[in-house]
Design an enzyme around this catalytic site. Sequence first.
Site, mmCIF file in Angstrom:
data_model
loop_
_atom_site.group_PDB
_atom_site.id
_atom_site.type_symbol
_atom_site.label_atom_id
_atom_site.label_comp_id
_atom_site.label_asym_id
_atom_site.label_seq_id
_atom_site.Cartn_x
_atom_site.Cartn_y
_atom_site.Cartn_z
ATOM 1 N N TRP A 145 0.820 -1.214 0.000
ATOM 2 C CA TRP A 145 0.000 0.000 0.000
ATOM 3 C C TRP A 145 0.845 1.252 0.000
ATOM 4 O O TRP A 145 0.545 2.205 -0.718
ATOM 5 C CB TRP A 145 -1.027 -0.048 1.133
ATOM 6 C CG TRP A 145 -1.972 -1.184 0.861
ATOM 7 C CD1 TRP A 145 -2.018 -2.385 1.505
ATOM 8 C CD2 TRP A 145 -2.914 -1.275 -0.213
ATOM 9 N NE1 TRP A 145 -2.948 -3.197 0.907
ATOM 10 C CE2 TRP A 145 -3.517 -2.547 -0.138
ATOM 11 C CE3 TRP A 145 -3.320 -0.408 -1.219
ATOM 12 C CZ2 TRP A 145 -4.494 -2.961 -1.050
ATOM 13 C CZ3 TRP A 145 -4.301 -0.823 -2.125
ATOM 14 C CH2 TRP A 145 -4.873 -2.088 -2.025
ATOM 15 N N ASP A 187 -1.457 6.770 6.312
ATOM 16 C CA ASP A 187 -2.540 5.924 5.811
ATOM 17 C C ASP A 187 -2.905 4.945 6.923
ATOM 18 O O ASP A 187 -2.136 4.036 7.242
ATOM 19 C CB ASP A 187 -2.064 5.176 4.554
ATOM 20 C CG ASP A 187 -3.115 4.203 4.022
ATOM 21 O OD1 ASP A 187 -4.195 4.087 4.618
ATOM 22 O OD2 ASP A 187 -2.825 3.556 2.989
ATOM 23 N N LYS A 206 -12.875 -1.280 6.512
ATOM 24 C CA LYS A 206 -12.255 -2.288 7.395
ATOM 25 C C LYS A 206 -12.784 -2.095 8.814
ATOM 26 O O LYS A 206 -13.574 -2.895 9.288
ATOM 27 C CB LYS A 206 -10.740 -2.196 7.326
ATOM 28 C CG LYS A 206 -10.222 -2.617 5.937
ATOM 29 C CD LYS A 206 -9.072 -1.773 5.540
ATOM 30 C CE LYS A 206 -8.682 -1.859 4.090
ATOM 31 N NZ LYS A 206 -8.803 -3.087 3.378
HETATM 32 N N1 PMP Z 1 -4.275 1.581 2.093
HETATM 33 C C1 PMP Z 1 -4.380 0.439 2.773
HETATM 34 C C2 PMP Z 1 -3.515 0.231 3.981
HETATM 35 C C3 PMP Z 1 -5.282 -0.540 2.355
HETATM 36 O O1 PMP Z 1 -5.386 -1.697 3.037
HETATM 37 C C4 PMP Z 1 -6.098 -0.311 1.225
HETATM 38 C C5 PMP Z 1 -7.125 -1.309 0.728
HETATM 39 N N2 PMP Z 1 -7.001 -2.577 1.117
HETATM 40 C C6 PMP Z 1 -5.932 0.879 0.531
HETATM 41 C C7 PMP Z 1 -5.033 1.816 1.002
HETATM 42 C C8 PMP Z 1 -6.734 1.177 -0.721
HETATM 43 O O2 PMP Z 1 -8.025 1.425 -0.356
HETATM 44 P P1 PMP Z 1 -9.203 1.642 -1.422
HETATM 45 O O3 PMP Z 1 -9.480 0.335 -2.045
HETATM 46 O O4 PMP Z 1 -10.319 2.159 -0.551
HETATM 47 O O5 PMP Z 1 -8.751 2.667 -2.398
#
Ligand code: PMP
Length: 361
Positions: A102, A172, A196
């Site tokens: 991520w 994040d 989540k």
């Molecule tokens: N950051 C983290 C730590 C994630 O776990 C995720 C999705 N699993 C995201 C960003 C991306 O999120 P989204 O699908 O809502 O764009």
Amino acid sequence: MRYTYNFNAGPAALPLEVIRQVQNDLIDINGIGLSILEISHRSEEYELIHYETQQLIRDLLDIPSDYEVLFFQGGASTQFAMVPMNFLTREYMASYVYSGTWSGKAIKEAEKIGEVAIVASSENEQFKRLPDLDEMNIHPGSAYVHVTSNETAAGVQYQNLPNTGNIPLICDMSSDILSRPFDVSKFGLIYAGAQKNLGPAGVTVVIVHRVLLDRIQGNIPDMMNYRIHAKSNSLYNTPPVFSVYVVNLVLKWIANNGGTRGMAERNRLKADLVYETIDRSGGFYKGLAHRDSRSIMNVTFSLLNEELERCLLHELRLNGFIGLEGHRDVGHLRASIYNSVTYNQCKVLTDFLTEFQRRYG
Ligand code: PMP
């Protein structure tokens, strides 16, 4: 297939009582005779929910008054781009910690906007151990430092984040917000997709210090501009009203279950149970993350070989478990045990793992 035990990584389990409440409210919310799905975001009825949701986040995280709480669409992935669009101007660079899938995506987006320095990385350890932030070499000309508190795919999580002094720390927190108490005042900006720990997909929460809003320059499209959204309290355009409403209910559920301290206690017990099962298996199950980096939200683990892993996943599915496949970047297995997953559900899973080992070990 009918599933009973939800270990999905996101969208993930929600408290059953919240889903029941949604069902109950769906046709007629708060006795107004209409559904949340069909009322204006400018109505008094929606505004009440909107502002209450912002206040609940403030209360649960003890957010100082010089921060804004905002709602966005486009997921955390849109924040990967918005953060540099708003703050990474030409005279600055941005410092990023590269700790997994991520943060890697966040870095890629920032590189499209400006100069990026990777100040700590665990790429050469396949992200199994978190980069050490004490040795981070932050360039004094950094517009901000970006970290990912919990890497959902690798299953690694910081227990402490550093003080970055005058340089704003941007985090994040998509996969661990509200799982434990933390000090908001350490951060310049925090973002988290809801799907989540906070609620359903469709809304991303941003907590931002007002000082940062004053630094936003340039000709950013309005929809991508934090200051525009802050000025209108996240009612600049139509917010994702249904998602905000479900987040509201989840926040009340967290408040009624001991707040972030209550969540942290539950989450610790759950994670200990799952990790102990892995550690006591004599090598039948192996944790993927180093012990000092283990996440209490996403437990990643492997078995002796792929065939055994496929067999376990197949049996899990047949027995009503869902979501235990590892992230596509990592493979193996992953149990996501966010706030709404109960200790008992974790116990059923660990009993199943123990029994599987008895048969195949
Ligand atoms: N950051 C983290 C730590 C994630 O776990 C995720 C999705 N699993 C995201 C960003 C991306 O999120 P989204 O699908 O809502 O764009």
